[in-house]
Design an enzyme around this catalytic site. Structure first.
Site, short mmCIF file in Angstrom:
data_model
loop_
_atom_site.label_atom_id
_atom_site.label_comp_id
_atom_site.label_asym_id
_atom_site.label_seq_id
_atom_site.Cartn_x
_atom_site.Cartn_y
_atom_site.Cartn_z
CG HIS A 181 1.48 -43.68 -12.02
ND1 HIS A 181 1.00 -42.51 -12.56
CD2 HIS A 181 2.49 -44.08 -12.84
CE1 HIS A 181 1.70 -42.21 -13.65
NE2 HIS A 181 2.60 -43.16 -13.84
CG HIS A 187 7.84 -46.03 -21.61
ND1 HIS A 187 8.43 -44.79 -21.75
CD2 HIS A 187 6.99 -45.91 -20.56
CE1 HIS A 187 7.96 -43.97 -20.82
NE2 HIS A 187 7.09 -44.64 -20.08
#
EC number: 1.11.1.21
Length: 740
Positions: free
Chosen positions: A109, A272
């Site tokens: 991020h 993920h």
């Protein structure tokens, strides 16, 4: 990307949410912000041309971050980070006993705000520490990740910046969980204030969406689907759990971050592979974000009253998904679970849309209770990788070829975390890979010996005798150098990519005239190189030298002998090492310095001029003097007469400012959209000048008028020339990192 969004705060204007900075019912105290921008919210914000001032930097003037980083024992830093990752803290317990997945999300991020259209965002300055990013819903609870790293930052002090530490920690997290990364380059120096020059979107409410028009066409330069998200809504577009529709959003947002379909699949699946999302309970249990939290929270936010508010009770995105059976170990488990099970829609404990495997065994470990197991779960955006017709074959190939997947993820992660750092020559440390990649805009090694002062003098004469005008020499040099973006350190004159696609065909560059000028310059280059022995001049150097020669001639005709600084050493890039699609993002839709305004711009020309100056890292005085000089030098797009407020074009005078501020001239719009104007003699009504918004703003805006008055004064003629040359030189050398 292991936590995708946050359903906690929905109204940026609500009390305690740190939202709209304008108090609409009262005037603000100066210490609260607001001020003039509260009264006139659409006024030009010239402060974006004075960002990160030296007075805001607490470090010593002679501090050199690059040298400090080079002296760092990087292996020791990584060992200390690794210890943090597996030392769970009671105040924020680690999922599965390992903070690695949290740190991967933090690094992702930090870097993932980058967008190709203007090069802004990214990890390069550690902006995740400051508003608004520190309080974006998508960055929920990353404040804890950074706080966990404080002991490491404290130990090594200024030898490693927060910007570097965030990315390095992401790498260490991957490595300690069994993944081989592609490499790491340091060199991201911290800044000390929040960025005010980045447009994140028109919305004033978290997770609102007013950035689309037509057939879901995302506004430029934005790279996310909703305010406060990094990329896409993991529940699907605006919460609609449709994997196919979500795939469209994914493809567009990742493209705007410079990722192709294969890189996109690798990043999502790779990220993920680790960790989980957090949605233990309803979002209304969660408090204010860090920027809006109370004083005693000491910069932490999102305090939750649900259960313990942490660990098994944590709420971040509102989703409760763990993707693999080994969430702290690299594996191909994400693809295995994606393809081996069928999924049905369910709601998380927080009420968010997510998917659970039908009739599947409970093989997923619980993050905090080893006696519990869960069925595999996926996000809507995960299922996009299976059901989108383009993503599916890529995903299946990666599933069937784990080594190919690992290599693709390693390379995509490296690109994600280094995309905004500029050329590879700026990367620091022992882990910089040997391989040079196309997205790094590589340049070849210099051929031949450098030209010397005598050669430079000869070449200037040849250039001025070549038949090219001052206007042509100056315009071509500006077109080449002004592609530079300080945001991601791309573009610039080095490489002479102006002669290659796509730049040679850009409308702003007047392709027909450019082709003529380049042919002439190439003839001068070839003639010199054929007779100069070991010494060679590159076309990149010759383009800049031509601009210098033109400026010097124009200054001399104005009565001033001045030498424009010039340092040879630029090289010429090749087509092989130029990613045409990547460079298309650098095409200007406006360049106020050349009075060019393309079609489809949302903002008026004066705002776009300010934005261009910001990307060139110019101050307000530098922007002002460059516009005034370029106008009288005839550097306008298509030789337009807009803003050419002089009777002696090609002569470097301060006429632009003198005539703009002449009270004997009255101005009136000549177009319905008020983009062009004419100046008439107040006494006779005779038309004297034509101008654009990018011209008249220097008389209209009070701060710019103050600068224009300096250069219009009778005692400023020489100062104007000197200041123009200094600002010109700054732009010409903006990408000369080899000189720093």
């Amino acid at each position: 990307m292991t936590e995708n969004h946050d359903a906690i705060v929905t109204d940026a204007k609500s009390e305690g949410s740190g939202g709209c900075p304008v108090a609409h019912d009262r005037a603000l105290h100066p210490t609260q912000g607001g001020g003039n921008r509260q009264w006139w919210p659409e006024r030009l914000n010239l402060k974006i041309l004075a960002k990160n001032p030296a007075v805001a930097n607490p470090l010593d003037e002679d501090f050199d971050y690059a040298e400090a980083f080079k002296a760092l024992d990087l292996a020791a830093v990584k060992r200390d980070i690794a210890e943090v990752l597996t030392t769970s803290q009671d105040w924020w317990p680690a999922d599965f006993g390992n903070y690695g997945p949290l740190m991967i999300r933090m690094a992702w991020h930090s870097a993932g705000t980058y967008r190709i259209s203007d090069g802004r965002g990214g990890a390069g300055a550690g902006q995740q520490r400051f508003a608004p990013l520190n309080s974006w819903p998508d960055n929920g609870n990353l404040d804890k990740a950074r706080r966990l790293l404080w002991p490491v930052k404290k130990k090594y002090g200024q030898s490693i910046s927060w910007a570097d530490l965030l990315i390095l920690t992401g790498n260490v997290a991957l490595e300690t969980m069994g993944f081989k990364t592609f490499g790491f380059g340091g060199g991201r120096a911290d800044v000390w204030e929040a960025e005010e020059d980045v447009y994140w979107g028109p919305e004033t409410t978290w997770l609102d969406d007013r950035r689309y028009t037509g057939d879901r066409e995302l506004e430029n330069p934005l790279g996310a689907v909703q305010m406060g998200l990094i990329y896409v809504n993991p529940e699907g577009p605006n919460g609609n759990p449709d994997p196919i529709a979500a795939a469209r959003d994914i493809r567009e947002t990742f493209r705007r971050m410079a990722m192709n379909d294969e890189e996109t699949v690798a990043l999502i699946a790779g990220g993920h592979t680790f960790g989980k999302t957090h949605g233990a309970g309803p979002a209304d249990h969660v408090g204010a974000d860090p920027e809006a939290a109370s004083l005693e929270e000491q910069g932490l936010g999102w305090r939750s009253t649900y259960g313990t508010g942490k660990g098994a009770d944590a709420i971040t995105s509102g989703l409760e998904v763990t993707w693999t059976s080994t969430p702290t170990q690299w594996s191909n488990g994400f693809f295995k679970n994606l393809f081996e099970y069928e999924y049905e829609l369910e709601q998380s404990p927080a009420g968010a849309h997510q998917w659970v495997a039908k009739n599947a065994p409970e093989i997923i470990p619980d993050a905090h209770d080893p006696s519990k197991k869960h069925r595999p779960r996926m996000l809507t955006t995960d299922l996009s990788l299976r059901f989108d017709p383009i993503y599916e074959p890529i995903s299946r190939r990666f599933y069937e070829n784990p080594e190919e997947f690992a290599d693709a993820f390693a390379r995509a992660w490296y690109k994600l975390t280094h995309r905004d750092m500029g050329p590879k020559s700026l990367y620091l440390g022992p882990e910089v890979p040997e391989e040079t990649l196309l997205w790094q805009d590589p340049l070849p090694e210099r051929e031949g010996e450098l030209i010397d002062d005598a050669d430079i003098a000869i070449l200037k004469t040849k250039l001025l005798e070549s038949g090219l005008s001052v206007s042509q020499l100056v315009t071509t040099a500006w077109a080449s150098a002004s592609t530079f973006r300080a945001s991601d350190k791309r573009g610039g004159a080095n490489g002479a990519r102006i002669r290659l696609a796509p730049q040679r065909g850009w409308e702003v560059n007047d392709p027909d005239q450019l082709a003529q000028v380049l042919r002439t310059l190439e003839n001068v280059q070839q003639e010199f190189n054929a007779s100069s022995g070991a010494k060679k001049v590159s076309l990149a150097d010759l383009i800049v030298l031509g601009g210098a020669a033109g400026v010097e001639k124009a200054a001399k005709e104005a009565g001033f002998e001045i030498q424009v600084p010039f340092t040879p050493g630029r090289v010429d890039a090749t087509e092989e090492h130029t990613d045409v699609e990547s460079f298309e993002a650098l095409e200007p839709t406006a360049d106020g310095f050349r009075n060019y305004l393309g079609k489809g711009n949302r903002l008026p020309a004066e705002y776009l001029l300010l934005d261009k100056a910001n990307l060139l890292n110019l101050s307000a005085p530098e922007m002002t003097v460059l516009v005034g000089g370029l106008r009288v030098l005839g550097a306008n797009h298509q030789q337009s007469q807009l803003g050419v407020f002089t009777k002696t074009p090609g002569v470097l005078t301060n006429d632009f400012f003198v005539n703009l501020l002449d009270m004997g001239t009255t101005w009136k719009a000549t177009s319905e959209d008020q983009t062009t104007f004419e100046g008439r003699d107040a006494a006779t009504g005779e038309v004297k000048w034509a101008g654009s918004r990018a011209d008249l703003v220097f008389g209209s805006n009070s701060e710019l008028r103050a600068l224009a008055e300096v250069y219009a004064s009778d005692d400023a003629k020489e100062k104007f020339v000197k200041d123009f040359v200094a600002a010109w030189h700054k732009v010409m050398d903006a990408d000369r990192f080899d000189l720093v």
